[in-house]
Write a protein that holds these residues in place. Structure first.
Motif, mmCIF file in Angstrom:
data_model
loop_
_atom_site.group_PDB
_atom_site.id
_atom_site.type_symbol
_atom_site.label_atom_id
_atom_site.label_comp_id
_atom_site.label_asym_id
_atom_site.label_seq_id
_atom_site.Cartn_x
_atom_site.Cartn_y
_atom_site.Cartn_z
ATOM 1 N N VAL A 77 4.793 -0.740 -3.434
ATOM 2 C CA VAL A 77 3.095 -1.084 -4.694
ATOM 3 C C VAL A 77 2.341 -0.236 -3.432
ATOM 4 N N PRO A 78 1.472 0.071 -4.475
ATOM 5 C CA PRO A 78 0.205 1.018 -3.724
ATOM 6 C C PRO A 78 -0.467 -0.182 -2.442
ATOM 7 N N TYR A 79 -1.013 0.666 -1.775
ATOM 8 C CA TYR A 79 -0.891 -0.530 -0.161
ATOM 9 C C TYR A 79 -2.101 0.451 0.916
ATOM 10 N N THR A 80 -3.309 -0.197 1.005
ATOM 11 C CA THR A 80 -4.703 -0.028 1.927
ATOM 12 C C THR A 80 -3.935 -0.076 3.700
ATOM 13 N N ASN A 81 -3.766 1.045 4.075
ATOM 14 C CA ASN A 81 -3.187 0.185 5.080
ATOM 15 C C ASN A 81 -4.799 0.271 6.363
ATOM 16 N N PRO A 88 2.125 -5.352 7.210
ATOM 17 C CA PRO A 88 1.617 -6.045 5.706
ATOM 18 C C PRO A 88 3.583 -6.888 5.829
ATOM 19 N N TYR A 89 3.991 -6.949 6.860
ATOM 20 C CA TYR A 89 5.646 -6.752 6.580
ATOM 21 C C TYR A 89 5.438 -8.433 7.520
ATOM 22 N N ASP A 103 2.639 3.945 -0.052
ATOM 23 C CA ASP A 103 3.664 2.870 -0.588
ATOM 24 C C ASP A 103 3.778 2.228 0.846
ATOM 25 N N LEU A 104 4.149 0.777 -0.072
ATOM 26 C CA LEU A 104 4.784 -0.234 0.610
ATOM 27 C C LEU A 104 5.893 -0.546 -0.278
ATOM 28 N N LEU A 115 -4.560 4.752 1.356
ATOM 29 C CA LEU A 115 -3.536 4.898 0.664
ATOM 30 C C LEU A 115 -1.753 5.211 0.023
ATOM 31 N N GLN A 171 8.988 -7.664 3.666
ATOM 32 C CA GLN A 171 8.722 -7.945 3.124
ATOM 33 C C GLN A 171 9.434 -9.853 3.540
#
Length: 208
Positions: free
Chosen positions: A87-91, A160-161, A98-99, A96, A183
């Motif tokens: 899914v798209p994720y902004t770090n 994000p994890y 991939d997560l 942007l 996740q």
């Protein structure tokens, strides 16, 4: 004309030898080690990290995403596998990316000698202990190689994890690091998955 054809026929074997010599300088025919240090026959289907390591397909729906032959200098190698759909994720840098539900990173870091590798391995371990909330720390043996294994939860808001498991080892003048993070809603057992991955890690016998 007949003499020219005869001369060409005589020259063909020498031209072929010359072509093989030139091709040998471009294509590495000795890419694969002669055997694994654990005694296994080297399987050319293993994912290579340099000429030092081969990793068998890890299973658990882990899919190879990248294998960078040289990351930051000579004898430094890096590969990554993922599980599931991204899914798209902004770090934290605003990029942007991939997560994935879970991601495996593998690093093979070359040092000057074994003593330098052991010092570097301790540095990697210290950084990991400072980055995560360590839940357990122990040792494991896979294919004759000792590993230090950390289980942890991710405590940084920028990560994000939710949790993960990492393994560290020294082989000759190399440091090996494998990090599997996932996740919160990932249903797999990260410790067991990483253990299965390590079962498929083989080091070259040519270095010993």
């Amino acid at each position: 004309m007949k003499d020219r054809k005869q001369l060409l026929y005589l020259a063909l074997p020498f031209l072929l030898i010359l072509a093989l010599i030139v091709l040998g300088n471009v294509v590495d025919f000795s890419r694969y080690p002669s055997a694994a240090a654990d005694g296994a026959a080297w399987d050319q289907s293993w994912e290579m990290l340099g000429k030092t390591m081969g990793i068998a397909p890890p299973g658990h729906n882990l899919t190879l995403q990248a294998n960078n032959s040289v990351l930051a200098g000579e004898d430094t190698y890096y590969a990554t596998w993922t599980v599931g759909e991204p899914v798209p994720y902004t770090n934290e840098d605003g990029d942007l990316v991939d997560l994935y539900p879970a991601q495996l990173y593998v690093l093979l870091y070359g040092c000057q000698d074994e003593a330098a590798a052991r010092a570097a391995c301790e540095d990697f371990l210290d950084r990991e202990r400072q980055t995560y909330a360590i839940q357990s720390e122990g040792t494991a043996l896979h294919n004759g190689q000792d590993y230090t294994v950390l289980n942890y939860t991710c405590i940084s808001d920028a990560n994000p994890y939710d949790r993960g498991c990492s393994a560290f080892a020294v082989y000759e003048n190399f440091v090996f690091v494998a990090e599997l993070t996932c996740q919160k809603d990932f249903g797999g057992d990260v410790e067991q998955i990483l253990s299965d991955v390590l079962d498929g890690v083989h080091y070259s016998a040519d270095l010993t």
